[in-house]
Scaffold this active site. Structure first.
Site, PDB file in Angstrom:
ATOM      1  N   ASP A   1      48.790 -33.836 -84.878  1.00 16.34           N
ATOM      2  CA  ASP A   1      48.690 -32.880 -85.987  1.00 16.34           C
ATOM      3  C   ASP A   1      47.219 -32.500 -86.125  1.00 16.34           C
ATOM      4  OD1 ASP A   1      49.289 -31.349 -88.325  1.00 16.34           O
ATOM      5  OD2 ASP A   1      50.917 -32.731 -88.817  1.00 16.34           O
ATOM      6  N   ASP A   2      46.823 -31.948 -87.265  1.00 11.66           N
ATOM      7  CA  ASP A   2      45.446 -31.505 -87.426  1.00 11.66           C
ATOM      8  C   ASP A   2      44.467 -32.668 -87.268  1.00 11.66           C
ATOM      9  OD1 ASP A   2      46.277 -28.851 -88.082  1.00 11.66           O
ATOM     10  OD2 ASP A   2      46.758 -29.558 -90.101  1.00 11.66           O
TER      11      ASP A   2
END
Length: 452
Positions: free
Chosen positions: A240-241
């Site tokens: 994810d980020d």
């Protein structure tokens, strides 16, 4: 008797073990080793009680120069435990904390007030592995010791919808001041890795964070409703980020009203094929302001800096400054989304429109890019004050025909290749970057020592 045992045990450990120097916001007068409290580093024996006993004993020294707990070489299985003020947790380079996969070792907590519900499951959330609330002067560090979240079991439960609560994070502090997290390797977190929330004066540096690129929600570092934060000299591979800047979710974040502001990110590298190197949002309903990112490298990552918001979020993302990015093999060089529509429940206010303004990017080189930019504001609520200067984007062998997809935005550009959309007309300007320094940038570290 416990105090006598602690002092004698620490003395023996100090005499027997080699001393290691490390950098910290504060050194400690008192020291102990986990084995002084019955810790067993065989990778099978639970050490949750040993950690809790050690921290309870050492917390008594908070007013007398503080204390540090040293985790020596070994594989230390443990569930969640809470740290205390004026305290350092130090992991030896050959120490591995193994997060328990037994849900009974993870206390249940209510949702965060700025989120209103748990992110995975609405009922609440599991405590983080290393946790603390309302602390002052707390350090989690080492000489590159490892924290292994053993997340595969949690990822499977998430995918199979077998969770009753939101998955735990690896390191999380709430309502705390003077926080340092540094010199560690974090792997396979059940969910987010590092989550300072409602905190101030936070220093995060020299972290290596690793998770499979298809693992769910394994964000690297998520400063949340926190101020005066410095993130630097770290590397993240994530599902994810790599960094996600947050401040609460829809009506709950608006009501709580605590922004993330005065954030420095520098000398940071990311690999995340499906997410951003740095995301602002999507939960940004307390506001995000004064973010300064520089010397960022993203490789095989979906986007560089991405703004994620939606109708119902309210608040603002403003005064964002980015310079000196190197982007290689990217889907998007620039991406802003005004329709990131996940909501905690149906109680959000559809009239709560976010304000996105004052977004500056400059001095960026991007290679092997599919789309130069996808900049999507909100109808009747345009993103304004966008500035992009001195940017050179080279495209993949099969680029998209429409390189700059711009709707509901306003701004300017200068010396940008390929040529931007009409909403970013060419001007002879250089986009701004603040010249002042934030207080967290002037925090000086002390040289401390630990013996195991």
């Amino acid at each position: 008797m416990i105090s006598i045992f602690l002092i004698l045990g620490s003395l023996v450990s100090t005499l027997a073990g080699a001393s290691t120097e490390y950098q910290a916001i504060n050194c400690r007068k008192h020291s102990a080793v986990l084995t002084d409290f019955g810790g067993v580093g065989d990778g099978k024996t639970s050490n949750t009680k040993a950690f809790k006993a050690a921290i309870a004993e050492l917390s008594q020294y908070a007013a007398d120069g503080g204390a540090q707990l040293i985790v020596p070489p070994g594989r230390w299985l443990t569930g969640s435990f809470n740290l205390s003020s004026h305290f350092t947790l130090f992991l030896h380079k050959d120490a591995v904390l193994l997060a328990s996969q037994d849900e009974a070792e993870w206390p249940a907590f209510p949702p965060l007030p700025s989120y209103g519900v748990g992110r995975d499951e609405h009922a609440g959330r599991f405590s983080s592995l290393i946790f603390g609330t309302h602390l002052t002067d707390v350090v989690v560090t080492g000489n590159n010791g490892t924290i292994d979240g053993q997340g595969a079991v949690w990822w499977d439960k998430f995918h199979q919808k077998k969770l009753k609560l939101t998955r735990p994070y690896l390191i999380e502090f709430l309502y705390s001041d003077q926080v340092q997290i540094s010199n560690l390797t974090l792997i396979n977190s059940p969910s987010w890795n590092v989550h300072p929330t409602y905190c101030s004066n936070v220093l995060i540096q020299w972290l290596t964070i690793l998770a499979p690129v298809d693992s769910p929600n394994t964000d690297g570092i998520n400063p949340d409703s926190s101020s005066n934060v410095r993130i630097e000299d770290s590397f993240v591979v994530s599902g994810d980020d790599c960094i996600a800047v947050k401040s609460g979710w829809d009506e709950y974040g608006i009501k709580f009203g605590r922004p993330t502001q005065h954030l420095v990110i520098r000398r940071f590298s990311c690999i995340s094929p499906d997410s951003a190197a740095i995301a602002l949002g999507s939960e940004m309903s307390g506001g995000i302001q004064d973010v300064r990112a520089e010397d960022i490298t993203a490789l095989s990552t979906q986007s560089g800096v991405r703004i994620k918001t939606a109708v119902g979020r309210g608040a603002y993302v403003k005064d964002i400054f980015v310079r000196r990015m190197i982007l290689k093999t990217m889907k998007y060089a620039f991406w802003m989304t005004g329709s990131y529509g996940s909501h905690p429940d149906t109680g959000y206010d559809p009239k709560a429109l976010p304000e996105i303004k004052g977004i500056s990017y400059k001095d960026i080189v991007a290679e092997n890019v599919t789309y130069s930019a996808r900049l999507e504001g909100i109808e009747n609520d345009p993103f304004t004050g966008i500035c992009i200067s001195n940017v050179n984007i080279s495209l993949t062998q099969k680029p998209k025909e429409l390189q700059w997809n711009c709707t509901d935005i306003q701004g300017v550009s200068s010396k940008v290749t390929p040529q931007p959309c009409a909403a970013l007309p060419e001007k002879s300007i250089e986009c701004p970057f603040p010249e002042d320094r934030l207080p967290i940038e002037d925090v000086k570290l002390q040289t401390c020592s630990a013996s195991s």
